[in-house]
Each structure stands twice: as C-alpha cells, then as structure tokens.
Scaffold this motif. Structure first.
Motif, PDB file in Angstrom:
ATOM      1  N   UNK A 133       0.677  -1.249  -0.081  1.00 23.67           N
ATOM      2  CA  UNK A 133      -0.064  -0.016  -0.090  1.00 23.67           C
ATOM      3  C   UNK A 133       0.826   1.086  -0.035  1.00 23.67           C
ATOM      4  N   UNK A 134       1.918   1.112   0.720  1.00 26.40           N
ATOM      5  CA  UNK A 134       2.814   2.334   0.746  1.00 26.40           C
ATOM      6  C   UNK A 134       3.434   2.920  -0.499  1.00 26.40           C
ATOM      7  N   UNK A 135       3.861   1.674  -1.327  1.00 23.30           N
ATOM      8  CA  UNK A 135       4.452   1.654  -2.611  1.00 23.30           C
ATOM      9  C   UNK A 135       3.315   2.181  -3.449  1.00 23.30           C
ATOM     10  N   UNK A 136       2.067   1.737  -3.532  1.00 25.52           N
ATOM     11  CA  UNK A 136       1.130   2.357  -4.399  1.00 25.52           C
ATOM     12  C   UNK A 136       0.714   3.797  -4.023  1.00 25.52           C
ATOM     13  N   UNK A 137       0.788   4.232  -2.837  1.00 29.28           N
ATOM     14  CA  UNK A 137       0.454   5.549  -2.509  1.00 29.28           C
ATOM     15  C   UNK A 137       1.596   6.387  -2.848  1.00 29.28           C
ATOM     16  N   UNK A 138       3.021   5.940  -2.743  1.00 36.73           N
ATOM     17  CA  UNK A 138       3.958   6.815  -3.183  1.00 36.73           C
ATOM     18  C   UNK A 138       3.681   7.250  -4.836  1.00 36.73           C
ATOM     19  N   UNK A 139       3.653   6.234  -5.539  1.00 37.30           N
ATOM     20  CA  UNK A 139       3.397   6.320  -6.999  1.00 37.30           C
ATOM     21  C   UNK A 139       2.381   7.128  -7.347  1.00 37.30           C
ATOM     22  N   UNK A 140       1.180   7.205  -6.543  1.00 37.30           N
ATOM     23  CA  UNK A 140       0.235   8.146  -6.835  1.00 37.30           C
ATOM     24  C   UNK A 140       0.599   9.508  -6.235  1.00 37.30           C
ATOM     25  N   UNK A 141       1.162   9.703  -5.214  1.00 36.17           N
ATOM     26  CA  UNK A 141       1.616  11.117  -4.896  1.00 36.17           C
ATOM     27  C   UNK A 141       2.696  11.478  -5.759  1.00 36.17           C
ATOM     28  N   UNK A 142       3.605  10.815  -6.222  1.00 32.66           N
ATOM     29  CA  UNK A 142       4.935  11.397  -7.298  1.00 32.66           C
ATOM     30  C   UNK A 142       4.111  11.349  -8.691  1.00 32.66           C
ATOM     31  N   UNK A 143       2.945  11.153  -9.021  1.00 30.79           N
ATOM     32  CA  UNK A 143       2.104  11.386 -10.269  1.00 30.79           C
ATOM     33  C   UNK A 143       2.743  10.326 -11.234  1.00 30.79           C
ATOM     34  N   UNK A 144       2.956   9.166 -10.599  1.00 28.61           N
ATOM     35  CA  UNK A 144       3.558   8.086 -11.652  1.00 28.61           C
ATOM     36  C   UNK A 144       2.306   6.946 -11.475  1.00 28.61           C
ATOM     37  N   UNK A 145       1.355   7.157 -10.998  1.00 26.64           N
ATOM     38  CA  UNK A 145       0.067   6.077 -11.326  1.00 26.64           C
ATOM     39  C   UNK A 145      -1.122   7.268 -11.421  1.00 26.64           C
ATOM     40  N   UNK A 146      -1.651   7.061 -12.682  1.00 27.44           N
ATOM     41  CA  UNK A 146      -2.751   8.111 -13.075  1.00 27.44           C
ATOM     42  C   UNK A 146      -3.905   7.914 -12.596  1.00 27.44           C
ATOM     43  N   UNK A 147      -4.320   6.459 -12.286  1.00 31.77           N
ATOM     44  CA  UNK A 147      -5.630   6.327 -11.882  1.00 31.77           C
ATOM     45  C   UNK A 147      -5.715   6.240 -10.567  1.00 31.77           C
ATOM     46  N   UNK A 148      -6.064   7.654 -10.024  1.00 29.13           N
ATOM     47  CA  UNK A 148      -6.063   8.059  -8.580  1.00 29.13           C
ATOM     48  C   UNK A 148      -7.435   8.720  -8.300  1.00 29.13           C
ATOM     49  N   UNK A 149      -7.725   8.943  -7.173  1.00 21.84           N
ATOM     50  CA  UNK A 149      -8.794   9.873  -6.667  1.00 21.84           C
ATOM     51  C   UNK A 149      -8.436  11.207  -6.240  1.00 21.84           C
ATOM     52  N   UNK A 150      -8.965  12.163  -6.983  1.00 17.06           N
ATOM     53  CA  UNK A 150      -8.089  13.410  -6.967  1.00 17.06           C
ATOM     54  C   UNK A 150      -8.928  14.512  -5.963  1.00 17.06           C
ATOM     55  N   UNK A 151      -8.292  15.081  -4.915  1.00 16.79           N
ATOM     56  CA  UNK A 151      -9.036  16.186  -4.572  1.00 16.79           C
ATOM     57  C   UNK A 151      -9.674  17.207  -5.278  1.00 16.79           C
ATOM     58  N   UNK A 152     -10.695  17.965  -5.009  1.00 22.05           N
ATOM     59  CA  UNK A 152     -11.526  17.717  -3.821  1.00 22.05           C
ATOM     60  C   UNK A 152     -13.099  16.861  -4.653  1.00 22.05           C
ATOM     61  N   UNK A 153     -12.738  15.910  -5.459  1.00 23.12           N
ATOM     62  CA  UNK A 153     -13.694  15.605  -6.205  1.00 23.12           C
ATOM     63  C   UNK A 153     -14.186  14.031  -5.268  1.00 23.12           C
ATOM     64  N   UNK A 154     -15.303  13.865  -5.169  1.00 17.10           N
ATOM     65  CA  UNK A 154     -15.892  12.804  -4.528  1.00 17.10           C
ATOM     66  C   UNK A 154     -15.809  11.532  -5.371  1.00 17.10           C
ATOM     67  N   UNK A 155     -16.505  11.795  -6.354  1.00 11.00           N
ATOM     68  CA  UNK A 155     -17.102  10.426  -7.312  1.00 11.00           C
ATOM     69  C   UNK A 155     -16.413  10.373  -8.722  1.00 11.00           C
TER      70      UNK A 155
END
Length: 294
Positions: A34-56
């Motif tokens: 999970x930490x590996x996945x989260x880092x990818x997302x925060x670093x912009x290296x995993x594009x399929x993320x839930x973005x702020x402030x959108x809920x759905x």
C-alpha cells in the motif's frame, strides 16, 4: 443457505465488522504494498487516482492528476502496479474475503463476480464526503429510494484497515428505509445526524457494508490512513451492478491480469471464474455512465 450471524448483522444494521482478519507478516506485506502504491500516486506516476476535492468518478486525468492532491489509488490489482500480487492474494483469499462474501450473498463460488479493489489513503488536506448512498442520487424521492432499496444488493462491499481508521460514518439501518425529513433536509456535509455511528477500525479489521446505507467519509490529513476498499458481486446482479462497477474503468485492463504468480490451485480457478464473470458483465452492459455527480 442458512441465515448466519454475519448476514443477520448486515441485514439488521447495514454493516458488520470482523476484527483482526489480517495480522502479523501479512499485515506488514500489505502495508508495504500500500505504501508503494500511495507513493506512486503522490509522485504522479500512477494516473488512476482519486483526486481532491472530487468525491465520485470520473476523477481528474489531466497531465498531472496528483497536482491538487489525492485521496485514493484505483486498480491495485492492475498488472502494472508494483506488488500487485499481494493485493490479488488478499482479494481472492477464500478464508478472509470469499467465505464471508458467500455467506452474505447466500451463494456459491460459481456465482461470484470480480468487482473493485482500490486503496483509500490519507488525503493531502482535510477532506470530507457528503452524506450519500453509492447508487441512489440525492434527488431521489422516498418512493424512488424504496424502489431501489427493496431490491437485493447483489454485492458485498468492504473496507479493510491497515492502520487505525475512523473515517467511515454510517446511519445504522438506513439501508432499509427512505431518508427521514431531517436527513433529507440536512446540509450534505452536516457534521452530525441523528443516530449516526463512527465505525472504529483497528489495523487488520474488516467491515462489510451495504453501499446504499446512508454514509459519508471524514478524512484527517494529519493521520496515516491506508484502507483497502473492495467489493465482490453476484452474477444475478450484473445489470444492477454494472454502472457502479464499470464507472471505475476496470474493464480497460481486466483482460491483462495474470494470476500465475499470485495464486494456484482452487483459488486460481476461482479467480479466473470471477474475472470471466466480470468480462461478461462488461460485454453486456455497454456504456454505463456514472452513478453520482460531484
């Protein structure tokens, strides 16, 4: 099948918690993945993320989806996700996930459909979801609510906490009734509604819940949060579940999955059956749109 204590609790309250289903080395491995996945997302290296402030969904898929901050990672079983085998082993675990799912859906393994598996993480700033039901819009009148709530759920949705988590807030029993006038007229971000309950989870706890229970999420950016968020479906609910599942883009990569390194024997056979049931749902559903706006 008999009405088990697990199913009785879900039917009565709309949710049921099972403590410490994951412990020890498995919890450590899932935290690492999970930490590996989260880092990818925060670093912009995993594009399929839930973005702020959108809920759905749909979430921002611009040049840098993580630019404004994120609160979730989608598709953790995707073949390009590092350590995805760890997530696959959990999702298709007979003892931890599939056995309670079959109890709740009163079905056999042949009836199960692979659905969603995502990761909800600490947001980059404090963030709240409004009060909602996952597949019933807030504009629905009482008759429309009851028409949908009167149908079988045809799914088992769950959160599995890897760290302490108090993010999920529910109204017990609201999966069986239309909203009260107080609930209907309240601000959607109202801090407190009558009879609300904060679901308190310790590391390794799992909570199964009906996704049309009235609920919201409250996310504190100062506290670590990594909670796995998944669902399994029943083949009889394919039409009813199609939009709720396919709006997350899973059919764009499901055919690429390879269970070879993660699973073997009976669990591999079960996983392949569930994947084929999802592929069939996608072929039959066509364009599905989105369940909620916002």
């Amino acid at each position: 099948m008999a009405n088990t204590p697990l199913l009785h609790s879900l039917n009565r309250n709309g949710f049921v918690k099972i403590p410490r289903v994951v412990t020890g080395p498995q919890l450590d491995r899932l935290r690492e993945a999970a930490q590996s996945a989260a880092k990818l997302g925060r670093d912009g290296k995993w594009r399929d993320v839930r973005t702020l402030p959108k809920q759905f969904p749909p979430w921002n898929v611009g040049e840098n989806p993580a630019q404004e901050g994120i609160w979730g990672i989608q598709g953790v079983m995707h073949p390009n996700m590092p350590l995805h085998d760890e997530f696959i082993r959990l999702y298709f675990s007979e003892d931890l996930i599939l056995k309670p799912t079959k109890q709740l859906l009163q079905c056999s393994g042949e009836d199960l459909v692979m659905e969603l598996f995502n990761l909800l993480i600490r947001p980059d700033r404090d963030f709240e979801l409004r009060w909602h039901r996952d597949d019933i819009p807030a504009t629905a009148d009482p008759e429309q609510e009851m028409e949908r709530l009167g149908k079988p759920a045809f799914h088992a949705q769950w959160n599995l906490a890897l760290y302490e988590d108090t993010s999920l807030v529910v109204i017990p029993g609201s999966h069986k009734r239309a909203r009260t006038e107080t609930e209907r007229n309240a601000d959607p971000y109202e801090a407190v509604l009558p009879n609300q309950l904060v679901v308190r989870m310790e590391p390794g706890d799992i909570v199964f819940y009906n996704n049309n229970i009235l609920h919201r999420g409250v996310y504190d950016s100062s506290k670590e949060r990594m909670t796995l968020h998944g669902s399994c479906g029943h083949v009889d609910g394919a039409k009813a579940r199609a939009r709720n599942v396919l709006q997350h883009g899973v059919r764009e990569w499901i055919s690429q999955m390879d269970f070879g390194k993660a699973l073997e024997g009976v669990e591999k056979t079960q996983a392949e059956l569930m994947r084929q049931n999802l592929l069939a749902m996608g072929r039959e559903a066509g364009e599905v749109g989105y369940s909620l706006d916002g």
